[in-house]
Write an enzyme that holds these catalytic residues in place. Structure first.
Site, PDB file in Angstrom:
ATOM      1  N   LYS A  28      29.902  70.504  36.561  1.00  0.00           N
ATOM      2  CA  LYS A  28      30.712  70.023  35.462  1.00  0.00           C
ATOM      3  C   LYS A  28      30.128  68.721  34.927  1.00  0.00           C
ATOM      4  CE  LYS A  28      34.945  72.126  37.086  1.00  0.00           C
ATOM      5  NZ  LYS A  28      35.888  71.956  38.177  1.00  0.00           N
ATOM      6  N   ASP A  96      23.295  82.311  37.092  1.00  0.00           N
ATOM      7  CA  ASP A  96      23.297  80.964  37.665  1.00  0.00           C
ATOM      8  C   ASP A  96      23.266  79.908  36.571  1.00  0.00           C
ATOM      9  OD1 ASP A  96      23.500  81.322  40.311  1.00  0.00           O
ATOM     10  OD2 ASP A  96      21.452  80.747  40.829  1.00  0.00           O
ATOM     11  N   HIS A 138      15.323  71.457  38.280  1.00  0.00           N
ATOM     12  CA  HIS A 138      14.859  72.813  38.632  1.00  0.00           C
ATOM     13  C   HIS A 138      14.213  73.565  37.464  1.00  0.00           C
ATOM     14  CE1 HIS A 138      16.617  72.554  42.564  1.00  0.00           C
ATOM     15  NE2 HIS A 138      17.857  72.480  42.115  1.00  0.00           N
ATOM     16  N   ASP A 173      18.245  64.466  45.690  1.00  0.00           N
ATOM     17  CA  ASP A 173      19.162  65.598  45.578  1.00  0.00           C
ATOM     18  C   ASP A 173      18.996  66.435  46.854  1.00  0.00           C
ATOM     19  OD1 ASP A 173      20.335  67.242  42.846  1.00  0.00           O
ATOM     20  OD2 ASP A 173      19.786  68.526  44.542  1.00  0.00           O
ATOM     21  N   HIS A 175      18.697  69.522  47.003  1.00  0.00           N
ATOM     22  CA  HIS A 175      17.785  70.632  46.712  1.00  0.00           C
ATOM     23  C   HIS A 175      16.375  70.115  46.407  1.00  0.00           C
ATOM     24  CE1 HIS A 175      21.852  72.172  45.594  1.00  0.00           C
ATOM     25  NE2 HIS A 175      21.426  73.199  46.326  1.00  0.00           N
ATOM     26  N   ASP A 261      24.597  65.719  45.522  1.00  0.00           N
ATOM     27  CA  ASP A 261      25.006  66.816  46.408  1.00  0.00           C
ATOM     28  C   ASP A 261      24.500  66.597  47.830  1.00  0.00           C
ATOM     29  OD1 ASP A 261      22.415  67.195  45.564  1.00  0.00           O
ATOM     30  OD2 ASP A 261      22.755  69.157  44.646  1.00  0.00           O
ATOM     31  N   ARG A 267      30.481  70.259  47.878  1.00  0.00           N
ATOM     32  CA  ARG A 267      30.868  71.670  47.856  1.00  0.00           C
ATOM     33  C   ARG A 267      29.694  72.612  48.100  1.00  0.00           C
ATOM     34  NH1 ARG A 267      34.162  73.709  42.584  1.00  0.00           N
ATOM     35  NH2 ARG A 267      33.452  75.858  42.833  1.00  0.00           N
ATOM     36  N   TYR A 300      28.670  68.320  43.512  1.00  0.00           N
ATOM     37  CA  TYR A 300      29.648  69.365  43.192  1.00  0.00           C
ATOM     38  C   TYR A 300      31.025  69.134  43.761  1.00  0.00           C
ATOM     39  CZ  TYR A 300      25.211  71.154  41.800  1.00  0.00           C
ATOM     40  OH  TYR A 300      23.983  71.256  41.201  1.00  0.00           O
TER      41      TYR A 300
HETATM   42 ZN   LIG Z   1      21.036  69.833  43.932  1.00  0.00          ZN
END
Ligand SMILES: [Zn+2]
Length: 413
Positions: A28, A96, A138, A173, A175, A261, A267, A300
């Site tokens: 969001k 996604d 990404h 992050d 990821h 995150d 989340r 998230y």
């Molecule tokens: Zn991430």
């Protein structure tokens, strides 16, 4: 300029908060509006210069992305998706990375903050630029990925390369920063360094042995991690690795992606960092006094992201903020404690000290093979030497003098 006194620029556009990826989607952009509201209510807003660059053109995005991908992002809407079935698949848009109203305007907004911010750093107008709406690490050249459409990190780095010989990208992050790594995998002008959860986890890349290719060999640094990273273990690896990079690579500018995150209780995440632990990375990078572009990214758990990015705004401006949250438009989200800091959980840290030590040493070893930067900068004065770095697999269009002037005038105080 002392470490305590930095000129900080901050990008915010109220429109950013208006775009939603769709019902129930965890990403969001609203988080950015909540962050902004806290920043204002803490009075941090007054410590920074606020800027709103003119929207970047689609052409500016094609410095990295393919023309047909950007053209597709421009035309696709929830209503005409049926006419673009093949392209939706080809560009990985729809699941996604959902289509929503205003998708392209949303991309333009956050990308403008990052490219415009990089241009402000290049002009030496400020020392630090913050764009919490950016950090969509990404996105690939012709493909959306992991909620990311246009890769503002890559585009900002390309902008910084117009002035700086070497740019460092750091990604905290949870990821892997795969889109940025891939873009600069074979150049020695950009070093990417990502700390991320690895193993059965999106996007699946970022092994410690993925170190770069050709001239870019040893210029991609990856620290794969397991669940449960806590403040103490993160600090024990982040500081030595980044310290070594500063020593060997001596970047002229830094892009720091601050995906939230990696915080405890996220989340989608599985680390156990506190706000202070996350922000320690920001504090450490800032301490080198190098021009910095600070971006957002993932995050998230809606109530935690604004806490983290607000605290990091305070760190970057060198201000102290009290733990008790000031009253703000989203106050009810921050209950029951209404505090800036968040408690961490008692989850097990699956990263043993031995594993962290071993991986850290592997990375320090890789970094010791990096060709040391000459202590005296060799300036040939040739434009080509600045714009066509060895091994750069991207077309970096150098700005003409007119373009530079034009770009600068897009920026409003
Ligand atoms: Zn991430």
């Amino acid at each position: 300029m002392t470490a305590e006194n930095r000129r900080v620029s901050y990008f915010y556009d109220a429109e950013v908060g208006n775009y939603h990826y769709g019902q129930g989607h965890p990403m969001k952009p609203h988080r950015v509006r909540m962050t902004h509201n806290l920043v204002v209510n803490y009075g941090l807003y007054r410590k920074m210069e606020v800027f709103r660059p003119r929207l970047v053109s689609p052409t500016a995005m094609t410095r990295f992305h393919s023309d047909d991908y950007i053209n597709f992002l421009k035309v696709i809407t929830p209503d005409n998706m049926g006419d673009y079935v093949r392209q939706l698949q080809r560009f990985n848009v729809g699941e996604d990375c959902p289509v929503f109203d205003g998708l392209f305007e949303f991309c333009q907004l956050y990308t403008s903050g990052s490219i415009g911010g990089a241009a402000r750093l290049n002009d030496n107008a400020v020392d630090i630029v913050i764009n919490w709406a950016g950090g969509l690490h990404h996105a690939k050249k012709a493909e959306a990925s992991g909620f990311c459409y246009v890769n503002d990190c890559v585009l900002a780095i390309l902008e910084l390369l117009k002035k700086h010989e070497r740019v460092l990208y750091i990604d905290i992050d949870i990821h892997h920063g795969d889109g940025v790594e891939e873009a600069f995998y074979s150049t020695n002008r950009v070093m990417t360094c990502s700390f991320h959860k690895f193993g059965e986890y999106f996007p699946g890349t970022g092994d410690v042995h993925d170190v770069g290719h050709a001239d870019g060999k040893n210029y991609s640094i990856n620290f794969p991690l397991n669940d449960g990273m806590d403040d103490k273990s993160y600090k024990s690896i982040f500081r030595p690795v980044i310290g070594k990079i500063m020593e060997m690579f001596a970047p002229g500018a830094i892009v720091l992606q601050c995906g939230a995150d990696s915080l405890s209780g996220d989340r989608l995440g599985c680390f156990n960092l506190s706000v202070k632990g996350h922000a320690d990375c920001v504090r450490y990078v800032r301490s080198f006094g190098i021009p910095m572009l600070v971006l957002g990214g993932g995050g998230y758990t809606l109530r935690n992201v604004p806490r983290c990015w607000t605290y990091e705004t305070a760190v970057l401006t060198g201000e102290e903020v009290k733990d008790e949250l000031p009253f703000n438009d989203y106050f009810e989200y921050f209950g029951p404690d209404y505090r800036l800091n968040l408690p961490v959980s008692n989850m097990e840290n699956l990263n043993s000290p031995e594993y962290l030590e071993k991986t850290k040493n592997q990375l320090l070893e890789i970094l010791s093979d990096v060709e040391p930067v000459p202590s005296v900068q060799i300036q040939t004065g040739q434009v080509e030497s600045q714009l066509n770095p060895r091994g750069m697999n991207l077309e970096v269009d150098g700005p003409t003098e007119d373009e530079r002037k034009e770009h600068s005038s897009e920026l409003v105080g």
